[in-house]
Design a protein around this motif. Structure first.
Motif, PDB file in Angstrom:
ATOM      1  N   GLU A 430      31.007 -19.247  36.948  1.00 56.55           N
ATOM      2  CA  GLU A 430      31.154 -19.151  38.396  1.00 56.55           C
ATOM      3  C   GLU A 430      30.299 -20.221  39.072  1.00 56.55           C
ATOM      4  N   PHE A 431      30.980 -21.176  39.710  1.00 54.08           N
ATOM      5  CA  PHE A 431      30.311 -22.275  40.393  1.00 54.08           C
ATOM      6  C   PHE A 431      30.158 -21.982  41.881  1.00 54.08           C
ATOM      7  N   CYS A 432      29.152 -22.601  42.483  1.00 49.76           N
ATOM      8  CA  CYS A 432      29.032 -22.624  43.939  1.00 49.76           C
ATOM      9  C   CYS A 432      28.141 -23.798  44.340  1.00 49.76           C
ATOM     10  N   TRP A 433      28.310 -24.235  45.581  1.00 46.58           N
ATOM     11  CA  TRP A 433      27.415 -25.230  46.182  1.00 46.58           C
ATOM     12  C   TRP A 433      26.449 -24.507  47.115  1.00 46.58           C
ATOM     13  N   ILE A 434      25.191 -24.828  47.035  1.00 44.95           N
ATOM     14  CA  ILE A 434      24.209 -24.366  48.022  1.00 44.95           C
ATOM     15  C   ILE A 434      23.974 -25.537  48.974  1.00 44.95           C
ATOM     16  N   VAL A 435      24.158 -25.305  50.262  1.00 44.95           N
ATOM     17  CA  VAL A 435      24.103 -26.386  51.250  1.00 44.95           C
ATOM     18  C   VAL A 435      23.084 -26.040  52.340  1.00 44.95           C
ATOM     19  N   ASP A 436      22.879 -26.996  53.242  1.00 41.21           N
ATOM     20  CA  ASP A 436      21.995 -26.805  54.403  1.00 41.21           C
ATOM     21  C   ASP A 436      20.573 -26.440  54.009  1.00 41.21           C
ATOM     22  N   PHE A 437      20.023 -27.165  53.058  1.00 40.43           N
ATOM     23  CA  PHE A 437      18.620 -26.963  52.702  1.00 40.43           C
ATOM     24  C   PHE A 437      17.723 -27.425  53.848  1.00 40.43           C
ATOM     25  N   PRO A 438      16.579 -26.788  54.021  1.00 41.21           N
ATOM     26  CA  PRO A 438      15.615 -27.312  55.000  1.00 41.21           C
ATOM     27  C   PRO A 438      15.083 -28.668  54.533  1.00 41.21           C
ATOM     28  N   MET A 439      14.920 -29.574  55.484  1.00 38.21           N
ATOM     29  CA  MET A 439      14.412 -30.910  55.152  1.00 38.21           C
ATOM     30  C   MET A 439      12.950 -30.845  54.723  1.00 38.21           C
ATOM     31  N   TYR A 440      12.195 -29.955  55.374  1.00 43.19           N
ATOM     32  CA  TYR A 440      10.760 -29.881  55.131  1.00 43.19           C
ATOM     33  C   TYR A 440      10.338 -28.434  54.854  1.00 43.19           C
ATOM     34  N   GLU A 441       9.160 -28.287  54.262  1.00 39.62           N
ATOM     35  CA  GLU A 441       8.548 -26.983  54.056  1.00 39.62           C
ATOM     36  C   GLU A 441       7.056 -27.099  54.299  1.00 39.62           C
ATOM     37  N   TRP A 442       6.435 -25.951  54.518  1.00 35.16           N
ATOM     38  CA  TRP A 442       5.002 -25.926  54.754  1.00 35.16           C
ATOM     39  C   TRP A 442       4.270 -25.773  53.435  1.00 35.16           C
ATOM     40  N   SER A 457      16.781 -37.949  51.527  1.00 41.36           N
ATOM     41  CA  SER A 457      17.960 -37.352  52.148  1.00 41.36           C
ATOM     42  C   SER A 457      18.031 -37.677  53.635  1.00 41.36           C
ATOM     43  N   MET A 458      19.250 -37.680  54.157  1.00 37.13           N
ATOM     44  CA  MET A 458      19.460 -37.889  55.585  1.00 37.13           C
ATOM     45  C   MET A 458      19.286 -36.562  56.320  1.00 37.13           C
ATOM     46  N   PRO A 459      18.408 -36.503  57.314  1.00 38.53           N
ATOM     47  CA  PRO A 459      18.277 -35.263  58.090  1.00 38.53           C
ATOM     48  C   PRO A 459      19.546 -34.990  58.884  1.00 38.53           C
ATOM     49  N   ASN A 460      19.939 -33.738  58.929  1.00 39.87           N
ATOM     50  CA  ASN A 460      21.098 -33.316  59.733  1.00 39.87           C
ATOM     51  C   ASN A 460      20.588 -32.992  61.133  1.00 39.87           C
ATOM     52  N   PHE A 461      20.270 -34.053  61.857  1.00 36.98           N
ATOM     53  CA  PHE A 461      19.563 -33.921  63.132  1.00 36.98           C
ATOM     54  C   PHE A 461      19.878 -35.170  63.950  1.00 36.98           C
ATOM     55  N   ASP A 462      19.983 -35.021  65.245  1.00 39.56           N
ATOM     56  CA  ASP A 462      20.262 -36.161  66.103  1.00 39.56           C
ATOM     57  C   ASP A 462      19.244 -37.275  65.849  1.00 39.56           C
ATOM     58  N   ARG A 463      19.749 -38.504  65.608  1.00 40.57           N
ATOM     59  CA  ARG A 463      18.874 -39.606  65.207  1.00 40.57           C
ATOM     60  C   ARG A 463      17.802 -39.905  66.242  1.00 40.57           C
ATOM     61  N   ASP A 464      18.188 -40.035  67.500  1.00 42.20           N
ATOM     62  CA  ASP A 464      17.220 -40.392  68.534  1.00 42.20           C
ATOM     63  C   ASP A 464      16.167 -39.301  68.699  1.00 42.20           C
ATOM     64  N   LYS A 465      16.606 -38.044  68.648  1.00 41.79           N
ATOM     65  CA  LYS A 465      15.646 -36.943  68.769  1.00 41.79           C
ATOM     66  C   LYS A 465      14.717 -36.893  67.555  1.00 41.79           C
ATOM     67  N   ARG A 503      18.910 -45.498  56.807  1.00 37.70           N
ATOM     68  CA  ARG A 503      18.393 -46.193  57.997  1.00 37.70           C
ATOM     69  C   ARG A 503      16.880 -46.366  57.858  1.00 37.70           C
ATOM     70  N   PRO A 504      16.372 -47.597  57.822  1.00 36.29           N
ATOM     71  CA  PRO A 504      14.928 -47.803  57.647  1.00 36.29           C
ATOM     72  C   PRO A 504      14.075 -47.085  58.675  1.00 36.29           C
ATOM     73  N   ASP A 505      14.488 -47.075  59.951  1.00 35.01           N
ATOM     74  CA  ASP A 505      13.674 -46.417  60.967  1.00 35.01           C
ATOM     75  C   ASP A 505      13.612 -44.909  60.729  1.00 35.01           C
ATOM     76  N   VAL A 506      14.737 -44.302  60.332  1.00 31.28           N
ATOM     77  CA  VAL A 506      14.763 -42.861  60.068  1.00 31.28           C
ATOM     78  C   VAL A 506      13.962 -42.534  58.807  1.00 31.28           C
ATOM     79  N   MET A 507      14.050 -43.407  57.817  1.00 31.84           N
ATOM     80  CA  MET A 507      13.305 -43.176  56.579  1.00 31.84           C
ATOM     81  C   MET A 507      11.805 -43.252  56.813  1.00 31.84           C
ATOM     82  N   ALA A 510      10.824 -40.105  58.546  1.00 34.73           N
ATOM     83  CA  ALA A 510      10.887 -38.954  57.645  1.00 34.73           C
ATOM     84  C   ALA A 510       9.638 -38.866  56.784  1.00 34.73           C
ATOM     85  N   PHE A 511       9.187 -40.017  56.261  1.00 32.03           N
ATOM     86  CA  PHE A 511       7.987 -40.014  55.428  1.00 32.03           C
ATOM     87  C   PHE A 511       6.723 -39.849  56.272  1.00 32.03           C
TER      88      PHE A 511
END
Length: 601
Positions: A430-442, A457-465, A503-507, A510-511
């Protein structure tokens, strides 16, 4: 005639009767039956029964043979009598009448018998792995592994992917585990790292315009071994694609995984594409895990609001951050001792215990029994029955704690209930995909925000915000989802993957959120960032583990059963004696000095 063989030991059939054949292989078993000497000769391809009579000139030499001697036997192929045919053996209708014997090599007394399937200590099996690999079950597993890899390659190239090899000596990268470091002789004080994965290189292949890449890639991580993880090294089907969305990656990988599993599953059913997609938060709630075993029908429910009602007086659960309810269908038939054992098991897992309610029918209505049922009103009990889809004859267990700990305990209890009550289906995939992981954790230990998954990974978030995020806005940051996904089969995580941050600016941002300065990120990932500044396509990929795929198909509980030369749990190669000391001259060449750890008093 060939000096060693005209046929292999799995090849002879009734159609070969009266032919003269020569076989070479290992003595699987030698048996003396009333003067007749039988030798079961084995090679990679199979086993053939060979026989020699006492008056044969070959008898004296053949009678010397012992288990695992290597022989070459020559003679005519004869049909077995009807009552001696072995239907379980492909060569079982014939035997070789021995006329000539050549001893190719002798074997000393065996530390590990090859005949039979007895369990032996792991240390013995790993120290004499070359003998262990002769045993039928393990030999079959390794052959299966080769066939699976061939099938994957065929399917990937058929889907338009090209195979490229990436470097083994590279730079250190924060992939989530310790690197294996290799000192540089030419550059004193500097080190290469063995790749934890070809992550950066496969992204650079996309930047270079190759579009669809795959590789059966060796990966190296200095981490502790587990049943489903080899210490030191492992192999994965490394995949990357350009100009793709998450759905495109799924559409490319599902036929490959389904096809490979269907090819080698025998009669075991395999999930058909498209595989279910389960958001991470939903998976943690319903299954108590981000790698759910969907063969188990039990689904966890959030019962927090029920236990916080005014008509519920069970104080132990009042005010808990969460209460998870784990149904146990049909468990009402179990004796009280079974419920007590479940409670003791939970305590052994570090929890306070597992409360429970048993649902029964009285006068046409559903009522609750058990230690905590008396603290719940009839309406609260009805609500619990609806939440957990329970009926008379079922039971429900409860885990109450902080959300993380309650989820883990509930998930473990779900698996145990599925096993104890024989609810979990066998012999299927039985296969499944787990999606929508949080980008960050505490990171509670270091009191800082950290990457929760793949840092590229690319954040699923508005780039400018995203670029404007305040680093102190922890709540917003921890709420960011990423285009990250795992592929899971039968509760085993086969792969992590993501749509990449190109995207270098987003990367850089992110770091920065994860505590890396701009200069540090530029230094550690200069190759990737520089490449991105010259035109990078949107791209993404995944990397299913070869070892875990074969482990599932072979139906074995430990990854060492599908690895040819594995290390032990302490990351030691007992057969080759690795790791080993090196001589002082080698250390001088590498500009290294050994500093032994201080002995504990």
């Amino acid at each position: 005639m060939h000096p060693y063989r005209t046929k292999n030991c799995g090849e002879l059939r009734r159609s070969n009767v009266r032919e003269r054949a020569r076989l070479s292989g290992w003595v699987h078993r030698a048996r003396d039956h009333g003067g007749l000497l039988f030798i079961d000769l084995r090679d990679h391809y199979g086993l053939t029964q060979c026989v020699v009579e006492p008056d044969s000139p070959a008898f004296a030499l053949a009678s010397e043979a012992r288990s695992e001697w290597v022989l070459t036997l020559t003679g005519p192929v004869v049909a077995r009598s009807t009552d001696t045919v072995n239907p379980d053996l492909p060569t079982g209708e014939v035997e070789l009448r021995i006329e000539e014997v050549a001893i190719q090599s002798r074997a000393e007394e065996l530390p590990l018998p090859v005949f039979g399937d007895l369990d032996y200590p792991e240390e013995t099996r790993l120290r004499y792995r070359f003998l262990d690999l002769r045993r039928e079950r393990l030999h079959h597993n390794i052959v299966l592994r080769s066939q699976v890899v061939q099938s994957i390659r065929r399917r990937m190239t058929g889907a338009g992917f090209m195979e490229f090899q990436t470097p083994i000596l590279t730079a250190s990268s924060p992939e989530g585990a310790r690197d294996f470091l290799v000192p540089s002789r030419l550059h004193p004080g500097k080190f290469y790292a063995l790749p934890q994965a070809p992550q950066q290189f496969k992204q650079l292949i996309m930047v270079a315009g190759f579009d669809r890449y795959f590789q059966i890639a060796p990966c190296f991580r200095d981490e502790d071994g587990r049943a489903d993880r080899s210490p030191g090294e492992f192999y994965q089907l490394d995949v990357e694609m350009s100009f793709v969305t998450q759905d495109d990656v799924f559409a490319a990988m599902e036929p490959v995984l389904h096809g490979v599993f269907e090819e080698f599953a025998g009669n075991r059913p395999v999930s058909r594409p498209p595989f279910p997609r389960i958001p991470y938060a939903e998976s943690m709630l319903l299954y108590g895990s981000d790698k759910p075993d969907l063969r188990n029908p039990v689904m966890i429910a959030d019962a927090t609001q029920v236990f916080n009602r005014e008509d519920v007086t069970f104080k132990a659960f009042k005010g808990k951050e969460t209460v998870r309810a784990i149904p146990a269908p049909g468990a009402a038939a179990q004796p009280r001792s079974w419920f007590d054992r479940m409670n003791e098991w939970a305590r052994g897992e570090g929890a306070a215990g597992l409360g429970y309610i048993v649902f029964e029918e009285e006068n046409g209505r559903t009522v609750g029994k058990g230690p905590i049922a008396k603290f719940l009103s009839d309406d609260a009990l009805s609500r619990l029955a609806v939440l957990t889809a329970s009926k008379p004859g079922d039971a429900v267990f409860f885990a109450a704690d902080k959300i993380g700990r309650a989820a883990v305990l509930a998930g473990q209890a779900r698996l145990k209930i599925g096993s104890e009550l024989s609810l979990t289906r066998k012999d299927c995939f039985e296969f499944c995909w787990i999606v929508d992981f949080p980008m960050y954790e505490w990171n509670e230990d270091e009191k800082r925000i950290d990457f929760s998954h793949n840092p590229f990974s690319m954040p699923n978030f508005d780039r400018d915000k995203f670029l404007a995020l305040d680093l102190q806005d922890r709540d917003t940051i921890l709420g960011i989802k990423a285009f990250q996904y795992d592929i899971v089969c039968n509760g085993v995580e086969l792969s992590s993957g993501a749509i990449r941050n190109h995207r270098p600016d987003v990367m850089l941002k992110a770091f920065e959120i994860a505590g890396y300065s701009r200069d540090e990120t530029e230094q550690r990932f200069s190759g990737m960032l520089n490449a991105f500044r010259y035109g990078a396509p949107p791209h993404g990929g995944t990397a299913p583990g070869i070892d875990r795929i074969v482990m599932l198909l072979a139906d074995v509980p430990n990854i060492r059963e599908v690895t040819m030369f594995p290390m032990n749990q302490q990351a030691q190669d007992l057969m080759m004696g690795a790791p080993s000391e090196v001589n002082p001259r080698q250390l001088r060449e590498l500009h290294l000095r050994i500093v032994q750890p201080e002995k504990k008093s």
